[in-house]
Design a protein around this motif. Structure first.
Motif, PDB file in Angstrom:
ATOM      1  N   UNK A  38      19.176  67.665  24.967  1.00 57.18           N
ATOM      2  CA  UNK A  38      18.681  67.288  26.004  1.00 57.18           C
ATOM      3  C   UNK A  38      16.787  67.141  26.287  1.00 57.18           C
ATOM      4  N   UNK A  39      16.555  67.471  24.903  1.00 56.52           N
ATOM      5  CA  UNK A  39      15.308  68.032  25.617  1.00 56.52           C
ATOM      6  C   UNK A  39      14.165  67.186  24.729  1.00 56.52           C
ATOM      7  N   UNK A  40      12.738  66.819  25.173  1.00 59.50           N
ATOM      8  CA  UNK A  40      11.082  66.130  24.242  1.00 59.50           C
ATOM      9  C   UNK A  40      10.894  67.146  23.701  1.00 59.50           C
ATOM     10  N   UNK A  41      10.225  66.805  22.778  1.00 59.79           N
ATOM     11  CA  UNK A  41       9.406  67.163  21.988  1.00 59.79           C
ATOM     12  C   UNK A  41       8.374  66.911  22.375  1.00 59.79           C
ATOM     13  N   UNK A  42       6.800  67.556  22.913  1.00 62.12           N
ATOM     14  CA  UNK A  42       5.405  67.741  23.418  1.00 62.12           C
ATOM     15  C   UNK A  42       4.793  68.035  21.953  1.00 62.12           C
ATOM     16  N   UNK A  43       3.216  66.234  21.344  1.00 62.62           N
ATOM     17  CA  UNK A  43       2.484  67.342  20.237  1.00 62.62           C
ATOM     18  C   UNK A  43       1.370  67.564  22.312  1.00 62.62           C
ATOM     19  N   UNK A  44       1.014  69.218  21.562  1.00 67.16           N
ATOM     20  CA  UNK A  44       0.252  69.330  22.520  1.00 67.16           C
ATOM     21  C   UNK A  44      -1.196  68.439  22.415  1.00 67.16           C
ATOM     22  N   UNK A  45      -1.826  68.340  23.834  1.00 65.80           N
ATOM     23  CA  UNK A  45      -3.060  67.622  23.741  1.00 65.80           C
ATOM     24  C   UNK A  45      -4.365  67.715  23.124  1.00 65.80           C
ATOM     25  N   UNK A  46      -4.008  69.712  22.694  1.00 63.30           N
ATOM     26  CA  UNK A  46      -5.395  69.500  22.468  1.00 63.30           C
ATOM     27  C   UNK A  46      -6.029  68.892  20.773  1.00 63.30           C
ATOM     28  N   UNK A  47      -4.614  68.569  20.535  1.00 61.99           N
ATOM     29  CA  UNK A  47      -4.293  67.210  18.639  1.00 61.99           C
ATOM     30  C   UNK A  47      -5.409  66.565  18.798  1.00 61.99           C
ATOM     31  N   UNK A  48      -5.217  65.958  20.519  1.00 63.63           N
ATOM     32  CA  UNK A  48      -5.667  64.949  21.028  1.00 63.63           C
ATOM     33  C   UNK A  48      -7.078  64.915  20.832  1.00 63.63           C
ATOM     34  N   UNK A  49      -7.278  65.907  21.671  1.00 61.74           N
ATOM     35  CA  UNK A  49      -8.689  66.329  22.415  1.00 61.74           C
ATOM     36  C   UNK A  49      -9.335  66.334  20.664  1.00 61.74           C
ATOM     37  N   UNK A  50      -8.922  67.697  19.591  1.00 62.81           N
ATOM     38  CA  UNK A  50     -10.210  67.459  18.782  1.00 62.81           C
ATOM     39  C   UNK A  50     -10.165  66.372  18.070  1.00 62.81           C
TER      40      UNK A  50
END
Length: 284
Positions: free
Chosen positions: A252-264
């Motif tokens: 019932x959960x969905x994963x989230x790739x941390x925004x730091x990867x986007x920022x970098x």
């Protein structure tokens, strides 16, 4: 070479991908639930199957301030890298981006660049993120300012468990008169500290989790925002494929790739493009 932060071809579009910074949403908007300023940063990724458009993922726009041209920003389109690949891990053919036309308000489609032209994370190329300089002409978009991304040095980069979150996906509404809509789905932070997780189509990723039920597959790549008092910030990229995880702990959960990867990724592209533009003249 793919390992380069920007190819010469991508650097050549630097001037075309720079524009005035979009103002941030007001506190009044934030208190209302979903800031209106975030509702025009998303776009859909679709393919044509016969006479139908089938959505395969979601993408969003990020604005990185230029140090060469103060008051201007580079605009990048960001998505989950696996959205650009088929089930065999090969580049998908015929990918299109769905957008709202700023003049008519109608939905329109534009071809996306080939997968090998996209830029991956400069530090962890296996991270499920891909970005490319892209500013669709005449499209109604409001890129997320770089300062609204939670990075590794941000003291709020790991919000508390239970904090309110929402993610945005793009939808096409109507049959004869098709229009673009940004759909918001709400939940809460369930696992704040990232942990290793196997993602179908992307391999091992370092993810946090949100609750709110399993996410539809076309939500992969959607921007996930977290409420931090009166502030909404980009928490990360939704990994809808983790909803298929057989581990009951993550049911019932969905994963989230941390925004730091986007920022970098976006920051590094901005640095390269600024270096390319030194001494150049900004077009009128």
């Amino acid at each position: 070479m793919r390992k380069a932060i920007l190819s010469s071809a991508a650097a050549a579009v630097a001037l075309a991908s720079i524009l005035a910074i979009t103002p941030k949403a007001s506190h009044a908007d934030e208190e209302a639930g979903v800031p209106t300023g975030t509702q025009r940063n998303v776009a859909g990724i679709v393919i044509h199957s016969g006479s139908r458009s089938v959505q395969v993922g979601t993408a969003f726009f990020v604005a990185v301030p230029s140090s060469v041209f103060p008051g201007r920003s580079f605009v990048y389109l960001v998505t989950a890298h696996h959205n650009l690949l088929d089930g065999n891990g090969s580049p998908r053919a015929g990918l299109l981006l769905t957008l709202e036309d700023s003049a008519t308000g109608k939905m329109r489609e534009e071809p996306l660049p080939a997968e090998n032209r996209w830029v991956l994370d400069p530090n962890q190329v296996k991270a499920d993120v891909a970005a490319i300089p892209l500013t669709p002409k005449g499209a109604s978009i409001a890129p997320i300012p770089l300062g609204s991304l939670l990075g590794g040095d941000d003291p709020l980069a790991r919000p508390e468990t239970g904090a309110q979150v929402y993610y945005l996906t793009a939808a096409t509404v109507g049959v004869n008169q098709r229009r673009f809509e940004a759909l918001a789905r709400f939940g809460h932070v369930s696992v704040a500290d990232p942990a290793d997780t196997e993602v179908i189509g992307a391999g091992l990723q370092t993810l946090s989790y949100l609750d709110g039920g399993s996410a539809p597959g076309f939500s992969s790549g959607a921007p996930v925002f977290v409420s931090l008092g009166l502030r909404f910030a980009l928490w990360g990229i939704l990994e809808a494929n983790t909803s298929l995880n057989t581990d009951p702990v993550f049911s019932g959960l969905a994963g989230v790739l941390p925004a730091r990867y986007v920022a970098e990724t976006c920051k590094k592209m901005g640095e390269v493009q600024d270096k390319t533009l030194q001494g150049a003249k900004l077009p009128e």
